[in-house]
Scaffold this motif. Structure first.
Motif, PDB file in Angstrom:
ATOM      1  N   VAL A 298       0.799  -1.163   0.091  1.00 23.20           N
ATOM      2  CA  VAL A 298       0.119   0.068   0.023  1.00 23.20           C
ATOM      3  C   VAL A 298       0.994   1.376   0.153  1.00 23.20           C
ATOM      4  O   VAL A 298       0.323   2.453   0.141  1.00 23.20           O
ATOM      5  N   SER A 299       1.900   1.144  -0.136  1.00 23.39           N
ATOM      6  CA  SER A 299       2.992   2.250  -0.280  1.00 23.39           C
ATOM      7  C   SER A 299       3.116   2.845  -1.636  1.00 23.39           C
ATOM      8  O   SER A 299       2.986   2.117  -2.397  1.00 23.39           O
ATOM      9  N   GLY A 300       3.988   3.997  -1.870  1.00 25.39           N
ATOM     10  CA  GLY A 300       4.275   4.595  -2.918  1.00 25.39           C
ATOM     11  C   GLY A 300       3.481   5.879  -3.196  1.00 25.39           C
ATOM     12  O   GLY A 300       2.369   6.251  -2.527  1.00 25.39           O
ATOM     13  N   GLY A 301       3.958   6.564  -4.174  1.00 26.06           N
ATOM     14  CA  GLY A 301       3.334   7.826  -4.628  1.00 26.06           C
ATOM     15  C   GLY A 301       2.310   7.679  -5.773  1.00 26.06           C
ATOM     16  O   GLY A 301       1.748   6.564  -5.973  1.00 26.06           O
ATOM     17  N   LEU A 302       1.783   8.859  -6.164  1.00 26.52           N
ATOM     18  CA  LEU A 302       0.945   8.987  -7.050  1.00 26.52           C
ATOM     19  C   LEU A 302       1.329   8.509  -8.369  1.00 26.52           C
ATOM     20  O   LEU A 302       2.342   8.897  -9.006  1.00 26.52           O
ATOM     21  N   PRO A 303       0.314   7.704  -8.965  1.00 26.83           N
ATOM     22  CA  PRO A 303       0.737   7.264 -10.466  1.00 26.83           C
ATOM     23  C   PRO A 303       0.399   8.225 -11.533  1.00 26.83           C
ATOM     24  O   PRO A 303      -0.409   9.209 -11.004  1.00 26.83           O
ATOM     25  N   GLY A 304       1.061   8.352 -12.648  1.00 25.56           N
ATOM     26  CA  GLY A 304       0.532   9.082 -13.649  1.00 25.56           C
ATOM     27  C   GLY A 304      -0.784   8.897 -14.402  1.00 25.56           C
ATOM     28  O   GLY A 304      -1.590   7.803 -13.976  1.00 25.56           O
ATOM     29  N   LEU A 305      -1.128   9.206 -15.496  1.00 26.91           N
ATOM     30  CA  LEU A 305      -2.192   8.770 -16.191  1.00 26.91           C
ATOM     31  C   LEU A 305      -2.193   7.444 -16.713  1.00 26.91           C
ATOM     32  O   LEU A 305      -0.840   7.174 -17.084  1.00 26.91           O
ATOM     33  N   THR A 306      -3.147   6.690 -16.848  1.00 30.49           N
ATOM     34  CA  THR A 306      -3.082   5.457 -17.485  1.00 30.49           C
ATOM     35  C   THR A 306      -2.915   5.312 -18.890  1.00 30.49           C
ATOM     36  O   THR A 306      -3.697   5.981 -19.625  1.00 30.49           O
ATOM     37  N   ALA A 307      -1.954   4.933 -19.321  1.00 31.02           N
ATOM     38  CA  ALA A 307      -1.559   4.545 -20.631  1.00 31.02           C
ATOM     39  C   ALA A 307      -2.422   3.811 -21.572  1.00 31.02           C
ATOM     40  O   ALA A 307      -2.781   2.739 -21.061  1.00 31.02           O
ATOM     41  N   LEU A 308      -2.897   4.336 -22.629  1.00 30.31           N
ATOM     42  CA  LEU A 308      -3.683   3.515 -23.558  1.00 30.31           C
ATOM     43  C   LEU A 308      -2.529   2.830 -24.463  1.00 30.31           C
ATOM     44  O   LEU A 308      -2.091   3.236 -25.203  1.00 30.31           O
ATOM     45  N   LEU A 309      -2.834   1.412 -24.294  1.00 29.98           N
ATOM     46  CA  LEU A 309      -1.681   0.484 -24.834  1.00 29.98           C
ATOM     47  C   LEU A 309      -2.284  -0.355 -25.889  1.00 29.98           C
ATOM     48  O   LEU A 309      -1.513  -1.161 -26.519  1.00 29.98           O
ATOM     49  N   VAL A 310      -3.685  -0.358 -26.230  1.00 27.34           N
ATOM     50  CA  VAL A 310      -4.303  -0.968 -27.430  1.00 27.34           C
ATOM     51  C   VAL A 310      -4.864  -0.116 -28.447  1.00 27.34           C
ATOM     52  O   VAL A 310      -5.290   0.863 -28.268  1.00 27.34           O
ATOM     53  N   PRO A 311      -5.008  -0.626 -29.611  1.00 26.75           N
ATOM     54  CA  PRO A 311      -5.443   0.392 -30.594  1.00 26.75           C
ATOM     55  C   PRO A 311      -6.779   0.271 -30.547  1.00 26.75           C
ATOM     56  O   PRO A 311      -7.699  -0.770 -30.104  1.00 26.75           O
ATOM     57  N   LEU A 312      -7.377   1.475 -30.987  1.00 29.61           N
ATOM     58  CA  LEU A 312      -8.954   1.854 -30.832  1.00 29.61           C
ATOM     59  C   LEU A 312      -9.528   1.292 -32.077  1.00 29.61           C
ATOM     60  O   LEU A 312      -9.980   2.240 -33.065  1.00 29.61           O
ATOM     61  N   ASN A 313      -9.804   0.233 -32.267  1.00 25.23           N
ATOM     62  CA  ASN A 313     -10.517  -0.471 -33.477  1.00 25.23           C
ATOM     63  C   ASN A 313     -11.482  -1.362 -33.270  1.00 25.23           C
ATOM     64  O   ASN A 313     -11.793  -1.663 -32.138  1.00 25.23           O
ATOM     65  N   LEU A 314     -12.214  -1.947 -34.222  1.00 32.63           N
ATOM     66  CA  LEU A 314     -13.252  -2.900 -34.019  1.00 32.63           C
ATOM     67  C   LEU A 314     -12.855  -4.061 -33.212  1.00 32.63           C
ATOM     68  O   LEU A 314     -13.528  -4.989 -32.770  1.00 32.63           O
ATOM     69  N   GLU A 315     -11.407  -4.686 -33.698  1.00 30.54           N
ATOM     70  CA  GLU A 315     -11.102  -5.839 -32.815  1.00 30.54           C
ATOM     71  C   GLU A 315     -11.007  -5.628 -31.367  1.00 30.54           C
ATOM     72  O   GLU A 315     -11.353  -6.484 -30.574  1.00 30.54           O
ATOM     73  N   THR A 316     -10.641  -4.486 -31.065  1.00 31.37           N
ATOM     74  CA  THR A 316     -10.424  -4.218 -29.707  1.00 31.37           C
ATOM     75  C   THR A 316     -11.904  -4.241 -28.893  1.00 31.37           C
ATOM     76  O   THR A 316     -12.168  -4.625 -27.895  1.00 31.37           O
ATOM     77  N   LEU A 317     -12.892  -3.460 -29.746  1.00 28.65           N
ATOM     78  CA  LEU A 317     -14.074  -3.239 -29.539  1.00 28.65           C
ATOM     79  C   LEU A 317     -14.682  -4.784 -29.299  1.00 28.65           C
ATOM     80  O   LEU A 317     -15.761  -5.014 -28.211  1.00 28.65           O
ATOM     81  N   GLY A 318     -14.355  -5.891 -30.163  1.00 30.81           N
ATOM     82  CA  GLY A 318     -14.912  -7.162 -29.854  1.00 30.81           C
ATOM     83  C   GLY A 318     -14.473  -7.856 -28.712  1.00 30.81           C
ATOM     84  O   GLY A 318     -15.296  -8.601 -28.158  1.00 30.81           O
ATOM     85  N   ILE A 319     -13.369  -7.417 -28.336  1.00 25.61           N
ATOM     86  CA  ILE A 319     -12.519  -7.884 -27.180  1.00 25.61           C
ATOM     87  C   ILE A 319     -13.379  -7.516 -25.811  1.00 25.61           C
ATOM     88  O   ILE A 319     -13.637  -8.124 -24.828  1.00 25.61           O
ATOM     89  N   ILE A 320     -13.735  -5.972 -25.717  1.00 25.24           N
ATOM     90  CA  ILE A 320     -13.986  -5.383 -24.583  1.00 25.24           C
ATOM     91  C   ILE A 320     -15.439  -5.025 -24.174  1.00 25.24           C
ATOM     92  O   ILE A 320     -15.808  -5.201 -23.316  1.00 25.24           O
ATOM     93  N   TRP A 321     -16.275  -5.359 -25.442  1.00 24.35           N
ATOM     94  CA  TRP A 321     -17.599  -4.872 -25.216  1.00 24.35           C
ATOM     95  C   TRP A 321     -18.389  -5.714 -24.289  1.00 24.35           C
ATOM     96  O   TRP A 321     -19.410  -5.353 -23.432  1.00 24.35           O
ATOM     97  N   PRO A 322     -18.200  -7.032 -24.194  1.00 30.16           N
ATOM     98  CA  PRO A 322     -18.998  -7.933 -23.213  1.00 30.16           C
ATOM     99  C   PRO A 322     -18.555  -7.325 -21.765  1.00 30.16           C
ATOM    100  O   PRO A 322     -19.585  -7.511 -20.928  1.00 30.16           O
ATOM    101  N   THR A 323     -17.230  -7.242 -21.571  1.00 31.79           N
ATOM    102  CA  THR A 323     -16.947  -6.992 -20.211  1.00 31.79           C
ATOM    103  C   THR A 323     -17.356  -5.520 -19.755  1.00 31.79           C
ATOM    104  O   THR A 323     -17.801  -5.254 -18.698  1.00 31.79           O
ATOM    105  N   ALA A 324     -17.621  -4.738 -20.792  1.00 30.46           N
ATOM    106  CA  ALA A 324     -17.799  -3.057 -20.413  1.00 30.46           C
ATOM    107  C   ALA A 324     -19.480  -3.279 -20.192  1.00 30.46           C
ATOM    108  O   ALA A 324     -19.877  -2.691 -19.358  1.00 30.46           O
TER     109      ALA A 324
END
Length: 492
Positions: free
Chosen positions: A205-231
């Motif tokens: 539970v130690s440590g400083g503040l993180p930075g902004l979360t990096a977007l590491l995957v492309p925003l395309n239909l393939e990504t949408l197909g992976i994430i939409w059920p979870t979303a």
């Protein structure tokens, strides 16, 4: 007798009242201490770093304290969301979590803006009681592991915590008893150098503040197909738990809240938490009960304090936070669990008076929640069963009375009860088509037409009489039913 429902007290009025202001601050601190171990545990379930969930909880708590529609409700990285996102993280990697959280947030915003949150009013009381009772059971059971296979010193500390929480309010309510209990037990273990499980043992539970979360995957239909059920799952599970908790707090505090605002605010908060923290959340039911019942909080101040104090603990006071014995937090949450259960609902006298279908719905809700450890699934199962049982009851609410004229030249039928798809199907069988005279009148003064299925049934009645060379006239329809029938009759 229950008091009239009223709006929650305002922040400015509380700030002007030193006593009320201190209650809000202390409640927020107690709630934060109760929040930490669960957030850490849920982060492990979700497959993310504990610090990710802690920082996301800071963002969620502060955001919802400003934007939310239900004051005094605690929002953080919750177990229901952790269970939903865990398969995505395990199968595809944590980098898909950010776009999934953002999409879930957008869905929640749409849900709130369009007013769909009003659907929560259709959840029956028996399901709500089952939800509350199951919640108490889950909170209690979740604390039991902290009392098993531990050093013997844990048990005296447990007794001390329980005694302080139960007895201190009899002497004074100036300071929340759970806060005093946690401070006292922590001080005892630190002074005595007692080797007992602590918050620090649950995860880093130690440590400083993180930075902004990096977007590491492309925003395309393939990504949408992976994430939409979870979303979708994150969005609806989070909304269900949040809106149910809001209704619970409404009942506890006898105040009102804006469910639509709470819905879109949760979406905004989850998007912010995704970008700065990395994981979504929803209302934390157990911690909310701590805040409004044990802490007696009623305004946004308590939730804002909870977020700020959690931020302080994660950054500057993490060594102190790590020393808090888990037994102290477990004892507090067990007392919360016992107070959460609606004991009146399970008394033999209450159960004898309660209709059997209502009891069955409550028991099913509790059973499914306890078996799946998922409040949303239990509520959904209870609501579906309640609808099925309701449909069975209302399928036979229609009554038809037949009065033959003295000269036997005409007959009059009086229909009593609402006509809709569940009740109108049997209506066709209520008429004596062959034996009736040529003039038939059906009186709907004591009935209403609610859907197209009922109009189709009335058309069928007319056709059957026409097949026997007889004329039927419908009378007594109210203005709305008459307009509805006129618009659809003959076109179905």
């Amino acid at each position: 007798m229950r008091t009239a429902v009223r709006p929650s007290p305002g922040v400015l009025a509380t700030l002007r009242n030193p006593t009320a202001f201190s209650v809000e601050i202390l409640a927020g601190i107690v709630t934060t201490l109760a929040l930490i171990p669960e957030v850490i545990s849920f982060s492990i379930i979700a497959g993310v770093d504990p610090k990710v969930s802690l920082i996301a909880s800071v963002v969620l708590a502060i955001s919802m304290s400003i934007l939310g529609g239900r004051p005094a409700m605690i929002t953080a990285a919750a177990g229901a969301v952790a269970l939903v996102v865990a398969p995505l993280v395990k199968e595809h990697g944590v980098e898909y979590l950010l776009p999934a959280v953002i999409l879930a947030g957008l869905i929640q915003i749409v849900f709130g803006v369009t007013g769909l949150s009003r659907l929560m009013r259709f959840i029956p009381r028996s399901v709500m009681i089952g939800f509350v009772n199951a919640l108490g059971i889950l909170i209690f059971v979740a604390q039991v592991p902290h009392l098993l296979g531990v050093p013997w010193l844990v048990y005296p500390l447990f007794v001390i915590t329980v005694l302080i929480v139960l007895l201190l309010p009899k002497l004074t309510t100036a300071v929340p008893a759970p806060l005093v209990a946690i401070v006292v037990v922590t001080a005892i273990t630190m002074i005595a150098h007692a080797a007992v499980p602590t918050v620090g043992d649950q995860g880093d539970v130690s440590g400083g503040l993180p930075g902004l979360t990096a977007l590491l995957v492309p925003l395309n239909l393939e990504t949408l197909g992976i994430i939409w059920p979870t979303a979708l799952s994150v969005a609806f599970v989070g909304l269900m738990e949040t809106l149910l908790t809001a209704k619970l707090v409404d009942d506890i505090t006898d105040t009102t809240s804006s469910k639509g605002r709470e819905s879109w605010a949760l979406g905004v908060a989850n998007i912010l938490a995704g970008w700065y923290g990395g994981i979504a959340g929803c209302a934390m039911i157990g911690q909310t009960v701590v805040n409004v019942k044990l802490g007696r909080a009623r305004t946004r101040i308590s939730t804002f304090v909870a977020g700020v104090f959690l931020l302080l603990l994660v950054t500057a006071l993490s060594p102190v936070m790590a020393q808090i014995p888990m037994v102290a937090l477990a004892a507090v949450m067990m007392i919360v669990a016992i107070k959460t259960v609606d004991w009146h609902s399970v008394r033999p006298a209450t159960l004898r008076r309660m209709p059997v279908p209502e009891t069955v719905v409550m028991v099913l809700t509790v059973a499914v929640v306890v078996i799946t450890h998922n409040l949303a699934i239990g509520v959904a199962a209870g609501a579906v069963l309640a609808m099925v049982l309701f449909a069975r009851r209302v399928a036979h609410v229609i009554r038809v009375r037949r009065v033959l004229a003295e000269d036997a030249a005409s007959v009059r039928y009086s229909v009593i009860g609402p006509l809709f798809f569940g009740s109108s199907n049997d209506l066709v069988e209520q008429f004596d088509y062959a034996a009736d005279p040529a003039d038939v009148v059906v009186d709907f003064t004591a009935s209403q037409i609610w859907d197209a299925s009922s109009v189709a049934v009335l058309d069928a009645v007319q056709e059957k009489y026409a097949a026997h060379g007889k004329q039927v006239v419908f009378t007594g329809l109210d203005e709305r039913s008459s307009a509805f029938h006129g618009k659809l009759t003959g076109h179905l």
